[in-house]
Design a protein around this motif. Structure first.
Motif, PDB file in Angstrom:
ATOM      1  N   LEU A  47       0.826  -1.204   0.000  1.00  0.00           N
ATOM      2  CA  LEU A  47       0.000   0.000   0.000  1.00  0.00           C
ATOM      3  C   LEU A  47       0.862   1.258   0.000  1.00  0.00           C
ATOM      4  CD1 LEU A  47      -2.735   1.343   0.112  1.00  0.00           C
ATOM      5  CD2 LEU A  47      -2.757   0.992   2.594  1.00  0.00           C
ATOM      6  N   ALA A  48       1.922   1.262   0.786  1.00  0.00           N
ATOM      7  CA  ALA A  48       2.804   2.427   0.829  1.00  0.00           C
ATOM      8  C   ALA A  48       3.450   2.676  -0.531  1.00  0.00           C
ATOM      9  CB  ALA A  48       3.881   2.218   1.901  1.00  0.00           C
ATOM     10  N   LYS A  49       3.899   1.603  -1.187  1.00  0.00           N
ATOM     11  CA  LYS A  49       4.512   1.749  -2.506  1.00  0.00           C
ATOM     12  C   LYS A  49       3.491   2.189  -3.546  1.00  0.00           C
ATOM     13  CE  LYS A  49       8.514  -1.326  -2.115  1.00  0.00           C
ATOM     14  NZ  LYS A  49       9.488  -0.264  -2.481  1.00  0.00           N
ATOM     15  N   ALA A  50       2.278   1.646  -3.457  1.00  0.00           N
ATOM     16  CA  ALA A  50       1.238   2.045  -4.407  1.00  0.00           C
ATOM     17  C   ALA A  50       0.912   3.523  -4.272  1.00  0.00           C
ATOM     18  CB  ALA A  50      -0.015   1.206  -4.181  1.00  0.00           C
ATOM     19  N   ALA A  72      -7.595  -3.675   1.036  1.00  0.00           N
ATOM     20  CA  ALA A  72      -8.422  -4.757   1.556  1.00  0.00           C
ATOM     21  C   ALA A  72      -7.606  -5.697   2.429  1.00  0.00           C
ATOM     22  CB  ALA A  72      -9.062  -5.523   0.392  1.00  0.00           C
ATOM     23  N   GLU A  73      -6.400  -6.043   1.960  1.00  0.00           N
ATOM     24  CA  GLU A  73      -5.544  -6.960   2.708  1.00  0.00           C
ATOM     25  C   GLU A  73      -5.058  -6.330   4.013  1.00  0.00           C
ATOM     26  OE1 GLU A  73      -4.083 -10.061   1.761  1.00  0.00           O
ATOM     27  OE2 GLU A  73      -5.178 -10.308  -0.109  1.00  0.00           O
ATOM     28  N   SER A  74      -5.020  -4.999   4.074  1.00  0.00           N
ATOM     29  CA  SER A  74      -4.575  -4.305   5.280  1.00  0.00           C
ATOM     30  C   SER A  74      -5.717  -4.044   6.255  1.00  0.00           C
ATOM     31  CB  SER A  74      -3.910  -2.967   4.908  1.00  0.00           C
ATOM     32  OG  SER A  74      -2.808  -3.174   4.057  1.00  0.00           O
ATOM     33  N   GLY A  75      -6.923  -4.491   5.903  1.00  0.00           N
ATOM     34  CA  GLY A  75      -8.063  -4.275   6.776  1.00  0.00           C
ATOM     35  C   GLY A  75      -8.783  -2.966   6.539  1.00  0.00           C
ATOM     36  N   LYS A  76      -8.368  -2.200   5.544  1.00  0.00           N
ATOM     37  CA  LYS A  76      -9.007  -0.913   5.236  1.00  0.00           C
ATOM     38  C   LYS A  76     -10.114  -1.152   4.200  1.00  0.00           C
ATOM     39  CE  LYS A  76      -4.817   1.830   6.144  1.00  0.00           C
ATOM     40  NZ  LYS A  76      -3.952   0.742   6.608  1.00  0.00           N
ATOM     41  N   ARG A  77     -11.164  -1.805   4.637  1.00  0.00           N
ATOM     42  CA  ARG A  77     -12.200  -2.236   3.688  1.00  0.00           C
ATOM     43  C   ARG A  77     -12.967  -1.063   3.086  1.00  0.00           C
ATOM     44  NH1 ARG A  77     -14.679  -7.379   7.056  1.00  0.00           N
ATOM     45  NH2 ARG A  77     -12.728  -8.534   7.248  1.00  0.00           N
ATOM     46  N   SER A 107     -18.212  -9.893   2.712  1.00  0.00           N
ATOM     47  CA  SER A 107     -17.559  -9.974   4.023  1.00  0.00           C
ATOM     48  C   SER A 107     -18.322  -9.173   5.072  1.00  0.00           C
ATOM     49  CB  SER A 107     -16.120  -9.469   3.922  1.00  0.00           C
ATOM     50  OG  SER A 107     -16.081  -8.052   3.810  1.00  0.00           O
ATOM     51  N   GLN A 108     -19.140  -8.217   4.636  1.00  0.00           N
ATOM     52  CA  GLN A 108     -19.949  -7.404   5.544  1.00  0.00           C
ATOM     53  C   GLN A 108     -21.409  -7.856   5.546  1.00  0.00           C
ATOM     54  OE1 GLN A 108     -19.233  -3.424   4.071  1.00  0.00           O
ATOM     55  NE2 GLN A 108     -17.134  -3.378   4.817  1.00  0.00           N
ATOM     56  N   LYS A 196      -4.687 -12.460   8.011  1.00  0.00           N
ATOM     57  CA  LYS A 196      -4.856 -11.836   9.306  1.00  0.00           C
ATOM     58  C   LYS A 196      -6.329 -11.877   9.681  1.00  0.00           C
ATOM     59  CE  LYS A 196      -1.111  -8.556   8.485  1.00  0.00           C
ATOM     60  NZ  LYS A 196      -0.763  -7.131   8.361  1.00  0.00           N
ATOM     61  N   PRO A 197      -6.675 -12.170  10.923  1.00  0.00           N
ATOM     62  CA  PRO A 197      -8.073 -12.219  11.321  1.00  0.00           C
ATOM     63  C   PRO A 197      -8.759 -10.901  11.026  1.00  0.00           C
ATOM     64  CG  PRO A 197      -6.652 -13.129  13.034  1.00  0.00           C
ATOM     65  CD  PRO A 197      -5.762 -12.522  12.013  1.00  0.00           C
ATOM     66  N   GLN A 198      -9.865 -10.984  10.309  1.00  0.00           N
ATOM     67  CA  GLN A 198     -10.697  -9.837   9.989  1.00  0.00           C
ATOM     68  C   GLN A 198      -9.936  -8.758   9.237  1.00  0.00           C
ATOM     69  OE1 GLN A 198     -13.981  -9.859  10.524  1.00  0.00           O
ATOM     70  NE2 GLN A 198     -13.752 -11.884  11.405  1.00  0.00           N
TER      71      GLN A 198
END
Length: 352
Positions: A47-50, A72-77, A107-108, A196-198
């Protein structure tokens, strides 16, 4: 549902072949680096590189797509949903952002929105197998909830409903699928990092599909008849219909942009009356002559407002048309009807 990460290679190949998107192959190393970070389970670094690379190329669709996956993978849905939604608006001809939106919605437990997104993906690319399978998972979960609700309202239906509910539970509880789908899923699971959970879209998608039966309420045996029968809630169904109309309008614009005459003409209902005194065949031939063969066509829909009344709907929007020979900006109104589960155009007018 199938995980977000699985569709990355397909998406990258697709964009590399789509010159109309304006992507430069000079950025190929950047895409590969980001993809490797995602596969290595390092979404925060990706995400930082993007974000860093988008600062220099803010409109690059591939970087934006990868950024959405990393979010999404970082949990920032919420951020991921916003990223993929904007991609569907800027590039409605691409099915993959719609698929990823569906994974996030599922997922929601927003199943109607997930279904609409997948139907849009399929309208955009009828051969997109991932979206078809994911749509099947959504329908299975909706069926599970409906069967459980039927048992809750009428315990006398247990003889017919319980076997169906058990079948769905067994299907999603199975540790492995059969056939080609099983081989693909197993390969993905072997190469993917632990979720990672959730936090990841992959884990959320697996939870959404795997918990089809568990998400449904357990049957409740009533001691007495209910005191009153509640009126059905039409708000949710109307909202879902409006989203379906929005998807149909964007699919129509995407087919026009792609010069896909089969999909474009299929957007019009059999009762559609062409303007003037043209026959349907004359109108279709004229539209094909104006659409097919252009060097480049881009049709974008904005400021879309939809009103629904039963099986009828009206869509008002701002249409931006760009081609090698013409640029135009107009207001347009489409009247649509729902026939056999699909919204099709019965009337088209400029202005309004």
């Amino acid at each position: 549902m199938k995980p977000t990460r699985r569709i990355l290679p397909r998406f990258l190949r697709l964009l590399a072949l789509t010159a109309a998107l304006g992507s430069s192959m000079a950025w190929a190393d950047d895409y590969a680096d980001l993809t490797q970070l995602l596969k290595a389970g390092k979404p925060d670094q990706a995400l930082a590189k993007a974000d860093e690379r988008l600062a220099a190329n803010v409109k690059d669709p591939q970087l934006r797509f990868l950024r959405g996956v990393a979010q999404a993978e970082s949990g920032k849905r919420a951020d991921a949903i916003a990223t993929f939604t904007q991609l569907t608006q800027d590039y409605p001809e691409l099915p993959e952002p719609y698929n990823n939106l569906a994974v996030l919605y599922a997922s929601q437990n927003q199943l109607d929105q997930a279904r609409t997104a997948l139907e849009m993906a399929i309208r955009t690319n009828p051969s997109y197998a991932t979206a078809h399978e994911n749509l099947g998972d959504i329908y299975a979960k909706l069926a599970s909830q409906a069967y459980a609700k039927a048992l809750q309202l009428d315990t006398g239906s247990a003889a017919t409903v319980k076997p169906k509910l058990s079948l769905i539970r067994e299907m999603f509880a199975s540790p492995a699928k059969t056939g080609a789908a099983a081989a693909t899923t197993t390969a993905d699971a072997a190469s993917a990092p632990a979720a990672k959970p959730q936090a990841s879209a992959d884990g959320a998608a697996s939870q959404a599909a795997g918990a089809a039966a568990q998400a449904a309420p357990e049957p409740v045996v009533a001691a007495a008849a209910p005191a009153a029968v509640q009126a059905p809630d039409t708000t949710t169904s109307t909202d879902a219909a409006a989203r379906e109309v929005e998807a149909a309008v964007h699919a129509w614009a995407a087919a026009w942009s792609a010069q896909d005459m089969a999909a474009y003409l299929a957007a019009y209902d059999k009762s559609f009356a062409p303007p003037g005194r043209k026959t349907r065949a004359q109108w279709a031939k004229e539209r094909e002559a104006r659409i097919v063969g252009k060097k480049d066509i881009q049709v974008k829909v904005s400021q879309l407002a939809v009103s629904v009344d039963g099986d009828k709907a009206q869509a008002r929007f701002h249409q931006t048309y760009r081609s090698n020979a013409l640029d135009s900006n107009t207001r347009k109104t489409l009247d649509l009807v729902r026939r056999d589960g699909h919204w099709t155009i019965v009337r088209e007018a400029v202005g309004g």
